[in-house]
Design an enzyme around this catalytic site. Structure first.
Site, short mmCIF file in Angstrom:
data_model
loop_
_atom_site.label_atom_id
_atom_site.label_comp_id
_atom_site.label_asym_id
_atom_site.label_seq_id
_atom_site.Cartn_x
_atom_site.Cartn_y
_atom_site.Cartn_z
N GLY B 55 93.70 98.62 21.70
CA GLY B 55 93.34 99.90 21.10
C GLY B 55 91.99 100.36 21.61
N ALA B 57 89.06 99.67 20.63
CA ALA B 57 88.11 98.57 20.78
C ALA B 57 88.56 97.61 21.87
CB ALA B 57 87.94 97.84 19.44
N ARG B 343 86.58 110.53 1.35
CA ARG B 343 87.98 110.19 1.15
C ARG B 343 88.27 109.54 -0.20
NH1 ARG B 343 89.35 108.06 7.25
NH2 ARG B 343 89.46 110.16 8.08
N GLU B 438 88.30 97.84 14.05
CA GLU B 438 88.72 97.75 12.65
C GLU B 438 88.89 96.29 12.20
OE1 GLU B 438 92.20 100.09 11.72
OE2 GLU B 438 92.17 99.52 9.61
#
Lengths: 248, 650
Positions: B55, B57, B343, B438
């Site tokens: 991804g 990263a 959020r 993440e």
């Protein structure tokens, strides 16, 4: 609704495959096509049968992992959708639906509906990039890009590499996939230094992988979930000519 | 507190980050880079680095380390590195460029990140993230990422939740895709150059720790079932988050915790697992068959207005409900930030109005996101240019046209702030095991701001990991460790026996049915709102279900083939163990902070009420052994540059 599916089953790349018929009952129109297959696979598992192998990941139309030929159409009857975005409201009670893998010589079937698309990665390896080593790059706003070019580059860059263009093409050509990358990078000022070598190297790799040539039939554009336009192929062809003319 | 916490875990020694230099905050990163040891280019070829994940990263790290001259082995479970789930990120990427002259700066991005994370992130890491943000945009533009531009040809920006400046760079609603393709193309260039060995359709199932260092991985070839051992001088996990523990989430079907969980079992501490983010703008659930949830970019909150009918049970068509009878509840409760509150605040507010019976759509679990006033103000064309693809996506899924009828949205699990504990160098508690993106816990505290995940993934992969892993590899060569080392042999054996065990159960329930039940438990008791009573109950339920899983799961087929049921079974088995730790973490954290909302701790207005005196720390959990209790190590959070405040978005 109740659906009859005829699905291509093939244990591995060496074994022969054939169509199998399955009944799926109580299908909701809000289900996606892949969720309908999930439901069938749950039933097959309980019955001790091998579930149908198919690729999917993001299930929101962006990763490019899924791809089925449904009733002869790559990604099925929807317009500008991937298989995972196709919903059962596109079908009617009692329908008989054929489900097959992408079929093209370079896309070997691995199992059932799963195919090998590593050829696409190798086409990118051949030249589908801008050489920009990680490090201190020029200030982002130092090179303005005409908005129309930036927007056109973006439109081409939305290709998800799913392979529907190849599956739909009677010649098994990956020209639309390749042309989209050539246009994305070739429309930007950053992509100019490698513009000629890029297109020639990519086309060479494309041919070496065993993809067919483009004869401007247009099935690719019709099947493309991202609406990539066929005129990009003409644009790529012009780049090829220009690259050959400038070849040193 | 009435439950006896010692039934669930034991206290261990405190832990601290010892790698950030003790200098003024804004000098930390420069000083650390200067202090770091270098590896001579000629020696880099002799060092092998394994990277799990491709991804933002993992892909950017593999490309960068390959280019630096290291021998990189990169693995992903998808059929191509371009498909990693970063690709689905829609809205944008933050950077403190201050192109808008609206008062932005590195310091402000840092401040927003720490405040948005509800003062539960490490100052040094958040500062570095803000500092590097600027370089990321330059790098991506150089690669040909087609960011949105203005008519003058310069880059455009938009604003995003939780902040009052316009610092988000975007590529229509497909920013993650474009950034990932940039990293992917750089990666493919290195594969062609022979610097990176790419292994697609391979899943990491075990970490090899030998002579005190992470030295390799055991992977399964998902096509042939072959169990392979790969050795290296360092291992990097960029394997993403664990949102799929909830079964329904916005993650891709294959996203899983196995790589990080296996590393956790081998000694890497897992930090703050209960910090899971619920995204406020997703398409509501439509039935039991649902396999995943689809997010609608938060950027929609820039122009869309969120409302529900003032009275519950109002079944009129939304267009027939007059303005006076609508409750624009975010604008009412938070006049300063309105629809752009962070959020966690937006998600809980949606849950509250639905709990009050004012929700809309089937099942009453939805609120309207209405573009009527934006269309009136900007014209349909401008709205289309900004959000066209999102509107299309919504219509495909729901069959409703959002230009005519307001969208219905509801919160869904989206991102996990928790992850493996790392120090400032991104190194876990196992020497030589680095964790990026993440998969680590480092930068977002208890809540992540929109458009900051892409920033962190690329910051870690392009700019932070490379000098830090070089610093580690400068000490190489390490002890000779080959695939015949007892630890490597044992790891491969453990993988084989686990697969055999899963195949041998031959029970009566499918893997998905267990996963769905597990997801229900975690969503109900460890989702948007948690209570002591609920968490205690959840832990019991998870243990029972896990026991049933190993007794009654049905995995068809064999190992020696492409077997998607077997793949899922292994992942779900690990989710069971993680789910229990998440609930224990949520139970122990007897406060509310950011996305972790304990109903017992709220202000009069229903906002998260922190307890800084007792909980201003990172909870880093050590694996307690099979059947043992996890061990809690606390890293105190010290704020020297920011004053801890009650978050307010009013």
């Amino acid at each position: 609704m109740n659906i009859t599916l005829r699905v291509w089953r093939q244990p591995d790349s060496d074994a022969p495959g054939k169509m199998h018929t399955y009944q799926v009952a109580d299908v909701s129109e809000d289900m996606s096509f892949l969720e309908m297959l999930d439901v069938l696979n749950e039933q097959l598992t309980i019955d001790g049968e091998d579930p149908i192998a198919f690729d999917s990941d993001c299930r929101e139309g962006i990763c490019g992992m899924c791809g089925l030929v449904i009733n002869g159409l790559a990604h099925g009857p929807g317009k500008n959708v991937t298989t995972c975005q196709l919903h059962m409201r596109s079908f009617a009670d009692g329908d008989v639906i054929d489900v097959e893998p992408w079929r093209a010589e370079p896309f070997t079937v691995i199992k059932d509906l799963v195919v090998d698309r590593s050829s696409f990665d190798r086409i990118i390896q051949a030249g589908g990039y801008i050489t920009a080593p990680t490090g201190t790059a020029p200030e982002a706003n130092s090179i303005p890009v005409n908005k129309a070019d930036a927007d056109a580059a973006f439109d081409a860059a939305t290709c998800i590499g799913c392979g529907a263009c190849v599956a739909a093409c009677p010649n098994g050509s990956a020209s639309l996939f390749m042309a989209a990358k050539v246009a994305h990078l070739g429309l930007l000022p950053q992509g100019q230094p490698e513009r000629h070598s890029r297109v020639l190297d990519m086309v060479d790799q494309h041919d070496a992988e065993g993809f067919g040539g483009c004869t401007q039939i247009g099935e690719c554009t019709a099947a493309c979930p991202k609406g990539i336009q066929i005129d990009l192929i003409s644009r790529m062809d012009r780049d090829v000519l220009s690259a050959i003319a400038h070849r040193k | 507190m009435s439950v006896n916490l010692s039934n669930y875990y034991v206290d261990g020694d405190p832990i601290a980050d010892s790698s950030a230099p003790d200098v003024p905050l804004h000098e930390t990163w420069d000083q650390r880079r200067f202090d770091a040891n270098l590896v001579n280019p000629a020696n880099r070829r002799k060092r092998t680095v394994i990277i799990i994940g491709t991804g933002l990263a993992g892909g950017s790290a593999a490309a960068t380390l390959g280019e630096a001259g290291y021998h990189v082995k990169n693995f992903c479970y998808q059929d191509s590195p371009r498909r990693a789930h970063s690709i689905a990120a829609q809205g944008g990427i933050n950077a403190a460029k201050n192109y808008r002259n609206d008062g932005d700066s590195i310091q402000r991005l840092f401040y927003d990140t720490v405040k948005g994370g509800d003062y539960r992130s490490r100052e040094s890491n958040s500062w570095r993230l803000a500092q590097i943000s600027v370089e990321i945009i330059d790098q991506c533009v150089a690669q040909g990422v087609p960011f949105a531009r203005e008519y003058g040809g310069l880059l455009d920006n938009r604003s995003f939740g939780g902040v009052q400046v316009s610092r988000t760079f975007y590529a229509r609603g497909q920013t993650g895709q474009q950034l990932l393709l940039g990293a992917y193309q750089a990666l493919e260039r290195q594969i062609a150059a022979g610097n990176v060995e790419m292994h697609t359709r391979h899943e990491m199932l075990e970490l090899i720790v030998a002579e005190g260092r992470a030295r390799g991985v055991v992977v399964r070839d998902m096509v042939t079932g072959e169990i392979e051992t790969h050795m290296a001088d360092a291992v990097v996990l960029g394997s993403g988050g664990y949102g799929n523990v909830y079964f329904l989430s916005t993650n891709a079907m294959g996203c899983n915790v196995t790589a990080t969980w296996r590393a956790h079992r081998k000694g890497a501490y897992f930090a703050n697992p209960c910090y899971t983010q619920i995204h406020p703008t997703c398409i509501p659930v439509s039935g039991d068959f649902q396999s995943k949830l689809t997010l609608m970019s938060e950027s929609l909150r820039n122009d869309g207005r969120i409302w529900v009918p003032k009275e519950g049970g109002d079944t009129r068509h939304p267009r027939d409900i007059p303005t006076a009878e609508r409750d624009y509840y975010l604008e009412r409760r938070y006049p300063a930030f309105g629809n752009l509150v962070p959020r966690d605040v937006a998600s809980r507010a949606a849950k509250q109005v639905c709990d009050e019976g004012r929700g809309v759509g089937p099942g009453g679990r939805g609120v309207y996101l209405d573009f009527a006033s934006a269309i009136e103000r900007m014209g349909r064309k401008a709205v289309e240019a900004k959000y066209g693809n999102l509107f299309e996506m919504y219509e495909q899924i729901t069959g409703e046209d959002p230009y005519e009828v307001p969208m219905r949205i509801y919160p869904a699990v989206h991102y996990t702030m928790g992850g493996l504990w790392v120090d400032y160098d991104l190194q876990s508690t196992i020497p030589g095991l680095f964790v990026i993106g993440e998969a680590n816990f480092s930068d977002h505290g208890a809540n992540r701001l929109g458009a900051s995940a892409l920033m962190q993934g690329l910051s870690d992969g392009y700019f932070v990991l490379p000098p830090m892993i070089s610093n580690y590899l400068a000490d190489a060569p390490f002890e000779e460790v080959g695939p015949d080392h007892p630890e490597a042999v044992a790891a491969a054996e453990a993988v084989r026996s686990r697969i055999e065990k899963l195949l041998a159960v031959n029970g009566s329930r499918t893997v998905d049915s267990f996963h769905r039940d597990l997801g229900h438990i975690v969503w109900e008791y460890c989702g948007m709102e948690r209570t002591e009573e609920g968490l205690v109950k959840a832990i019991d339920l998870i243990r029972e279900l896990r026991e049933e899983f190993w007794r009654d799961v049905k995995v068809t087929g064999t190992n020696e083939e492409l077997n998607q049921t077997l793949e899922k079974a292994g992942r779900v088995a690990d989710f069971f163990e993680l789910a229990e730790l998440m609930c224990i973490d949520a139970l122990h954290r007897d406060e509310s902070c950011g996305a972790h909302f304990r109903a017992e701790h709220q202000t009069e207005d229903g906002e998260a009420l922190r307890d800084d005196e007792n909980f201003a720390y990172v909870a880093a959990w050590e694996f307690g052994g099979e059947g043992g209790k996890p061990v809690l190590h606390k890293e105190d959070l010290v704020y020297q540059n920011i004053q801890m405040k009650q978050r307010s978005y009013k």
